[in-house]
Design a protein around this motif. Structure first.
Motif, PDB file in Angstrom:
ATOM      1  N   ARG A   1      -0.409   8.812   4.342  1.00 47.40           N
ATOM      2  CA  ARG A   1       0.208   8.581   3.033  1.00 47.40           C
ATOM      3  C   ARG A   1      -0.013   9.779   2.120  1.00 47.40           C
TER       4      ARG A   1
ATOM      5  N   SER B   1      -7.881   2.584   9.828  1.00 41.87           N
ATOM      6  CA  SER B   1      -6.742   2.548  10.749  1.00 41.87           C
ATOM      7  C   SER B   1      -7.173   2.695  12.201  1.00 41.87           C
TER       8      SER B   1
ATOM      9  N   LEU C   1      -0.070   4.894   7.021  1.00 42.46           N
ATOM     10  CA  LEU C   1      -1.075   4.714   5.972  1.00 42.46           C
ATOM     11  C   LEU C   1      -2.098   5.840   5.995  1.00 42.46           C
TER      12      LEU C   1
ATOM     13  N   ARG D   1       0.804  -1.215   0.000  1.00 42.75           N
ATOM     14  CA  ARG D   1       0.000   0.000   0.000  1.00 42.75           C
ATOM     15  C   ARG D   1       0.842   1.272   0.000  1.00 42.75           C
ATOM     16  N   THR D   2       2.144   1.117   0.111  1.00 44.31           N
ATOM     17  CA  THR D   2       3.014   2.293   0.032  1.00 44.31           C
ATOM     18  C   THR D   2       3.930   2.229  -1.186  1.00 44.31           C
TER      19      THR D   2
ATOM     20  N   ILE E   1      -6.787   1.974   0.098  1.00 43.40           N
ATOM     21  CA  ILE E   1      -6.653   1.391   1.436  1.00 43.40           C
ATOM     22  C   ILE E   1      -8.027   0.936   1.899  1.00 43.40           C
ATOM     23  N   SER E   2      -8.173  -0.366   2.047  1.00 44.29           N
ATOM     24  CA  SER E   2      -9.490  -0.931   2.368  1.00 44.29           C
ATOM     25  C   SER E   2      -9.601  -1.311   3.846  1.00 44.29           C
TER      26      SER E   2
END
Length: 614
Positions: free
Chosen positions: A329, A288, A326, A255-256, A284-285
């Protein structure tokens, strides 16, 4: 029940205990009034805590040991102790009983040891040294040694008759432990100090037992760590599994990492390197905040094993920071949180990076005209995967050629190969040992272990993993000037980014001042500036430097393949191996080559980092 009534322990416990311990199974029996008997394995000692009112935290301190009884002081355990001694006497010549009790007097900082004078001086010295080590954190700690037959709390009767115990080879030592970890008036716990307290207590007791057994018997306990727990309890396994689930579901690196790096290279080149690339990322699913809530609902505070608790706590902190990254990001905060996670570049690492680029100021021209495309490389890699599939028949080791990965990378037990790669045939073996013989192998070894963190990876595991992978390239004779320059270039790029340089400025620094090609300068810069700035790439050279120093100092290479962890965790891994919590790893087959053994000797003797190239 009145206090004069004595609780009687069911005699059938002894029969069950004997059967379990003899079969190598851990023993966990409930005793009257919420007491507990725990014996992890055949051991020549037991810790006893008798209470009238249970001190929950003191009970946790006792539970750091592999053999203990925590019991209401109105329960007669004399027959139980004698039964345990008889069971253990079949293997051991002697038996040690450590009766421990809390001293909750305000401002009392003295550890009291009650034992016979001259009977076990090395044991007493180990206890003194261990308890006094807390002085570094908590001032005015003292240790008082009392030569007396009264080795039990004042209000109680002795566990065993001292004279009788001598005849059976049993030694009883009493330990009065000040409860420094809490406020004696309010019962408030000093949580951070408590962690240190129970870690020190755990190690001190094991060291003292080792000294006693070393002197009194000929039993082969070569290291005090062997007196630690081997079996992992349910709450520890659950905490470990929940951490691993959150870590795996996060997919931090995927994801990054930009999904359009190839397309943006084309645009960057088309714009004559004057327009900053616009990287796109996977959606992003996960939420956080929800993941963090799950993270701190994991009951790591109830994990009694100090070593495993330390490992889990470190991993939890890493996951929390990655979740925050995340969330951030694409912003500068992404970089700042990353710096707290991966650290800043150490002076020696930056100096080594510059040293490499000074010795090798230009890229090395291709020595071989033979090139491998993705399918040719995959055919060679498949042979290595086939070999390890025979070693790990329960795991599915595969490879996949695809267009959404950069170069060659590993995901768990799968080797991912970019469909456009074109590489020097001479680099084929080195890359396979880097990816398969290191990353996939340590994942597979980790999968064999009872802790899922062993394959998910401890906090900061990338540093040692990449150092180990580069050393594999050197050992098989495939580490090139260009590969070593790449690691150094990443450090230079991270340093440039941290100092405020733009993507284009760092790109130009790499190609104009350090002689990297346009494509490699872009690739390095992309990795460093992704997500908002990722300093992680500097740890690869740092890991190599640390590993070389470790091996030169005589460090054990084989243990490093046990799973995925950092060099700072090596002592913990060795402890868990001694305790047989972890299984010995399968080793890479390239270590059997004579040429590898010769190169390894050079590492042991110590060489300059620039001499790693072949």
């Amino acid at each position: 029940m009145s206090k004069t009534e004595v609780n009687i322990i069911d005699p059938s416990i002894l029969e069950d205990l004997c059967n379990n311990v003899t079969d190598g199974k851990p023993v966990n029996f409930e005793l009257p009034n919420h007491g507990i008997l725990h014996i992890d394995k055949l051991l020549p000692f037991i810790c006893v805590y008798r209470y009238s009112e249970l001190d929950f935290y003191f009970a946790r301190v006792i539970k750091t040991q592999a053999s203990y009884i925590i019991v209401d002081d109105n329960t007669d355990i004399s027959h139980l102790l004698e039964g345990i001694r008889l069971i253990m006497s079949a293997k051991f010549e002697t038996f040690l009983v450590l009766e421990c009790w809390p001293i909750s007097s305000e401002d009392y900082t003295t550890f009291e040891i009650f034992c016979p004078a001259g009977k076990a001086p090395s044991t007493v010295k180990a206890l003194e040294k261990g308890f006094k080590s807390l002085n570094e954190t908590y001032p005015n700690i003292a240790v008082e040694v009392n030569d007396t037959h009264a080795r039990y709390p004042d209000q109680l009767e002795p566990l065993l008759n001292v004279e009788e115990s001598k005849k059976t080879g049993t030694l009883v030592i009493g330990l009065g432990i000040p409860t420094l970890y809490k406020n004696s008036k309010t019962n408030e716990l000093y949580a951070l100090f408590f962690r240190e307290f129970y870690s020190v207590f755990s190690e001190t007791i094991k060291r003292a037992i080792h000294e006693f057994i070393r002197v009194q018997t000929t039993d082969d306990f070569e290291n005090y760590l062997m007196f630690g727990k081997t079996n992992i309890d349910e709450i520890t396994l659950t905490s470990d599994a929940e951490l691993a689930e959150i870590s795996e579901g996060m997919s931090f690196l995927l994801r990054t990492t930009p999904v359009n790096s190839n397309e943006e290279w084309t645009n960057f080149k088309k714009n004559e390197f004057k327009k900053t690339p616009e990287f796109k990322y996977r959606l992003i699913s996960l939420d956080s905040e929800i993941e963090k809530r799950k993270l701190y609902n994991i009951p790591i505070d109830k994990v009694d094993d100090p070593t495993i608790a330390f490992i889990l706590r470190g991993k939890r902190l890493e996951i929390e920071k990655q979740l925050t990254m995340l969330e951030e990001r694409g912003t500068k905060n992404f970089r700042f949180v990353g710096e707290s996670l991966y650290g800043v570049i150490k002076k020696n690492v930056l100096e080594e990076a510059k040293h490499i680029l000074a010795v090798y100021p230009k890229r090395e021209e291709r020595k071989s005209k033979e090139r491998f495309n993705c399918h040719e490389f995959a055919a060679h890699a498949q042979k290595e995967l086939d070999y390890y599939n025979t070693k790990f028949p329960n795991l599915d080791l595969t490879l996949e050629i695809r267009n959404d990965v950069a170069g060659i990378m590993v995901s768990k037990s799968k080797l991912l190969i970019n469909n456009e790669i074109n590489l020097d045939a001479n680099r084929c073996d080195a890359l396979i040992q880097h990816e398969v013989g290191t990353h996939i192998l340590t994942y597979c070894n980790g999968k064999r272990q009872p802790l899922q963190q062993m394959y998910e990876g401890f906090e900061g595991y990338d540093q040692l993993q990449e150092g180990l992978a580069v050393i594999a390239e050197y050992l098989v004779g495939g580490l090139t000037v260009n590969r070593l320059r790449l690691l150094a270039g990443r450090v230079i790029a991270v340093e440039s980014m941290v100092n405020g340089a733009t993507f284009i400025r760092t790109f130009n620094l790499l190609r104009k001042e350090y002689g990297f090609s346009d494509r490699i300068s872009y690739y390095i810069s992309m990795r460093v500036y992704r997500g908002g700035g990722l300093t992680k790439d500097a740890v690869y050279l740092a890991g190599l430097i640390d590993l070389m120093a470790y091996l030169k100092a005589g460090g054990n290479l084989e243990n490093l393949y046990t799973g995925k962890f950092n060099i700072t965790h090596i002592e913990l891994i060795e402890e868990l191996l001694y305790r047989k919590v972890l299984k010995q790893p399968e080793l890479p087959r390239f270590l059997e080559r004579e040429s590898v053994k010769e190169r390894f000797k050079k590492l042991r003797n110590g060489i300059d980092i620039t001499e790693l190239v072949n």
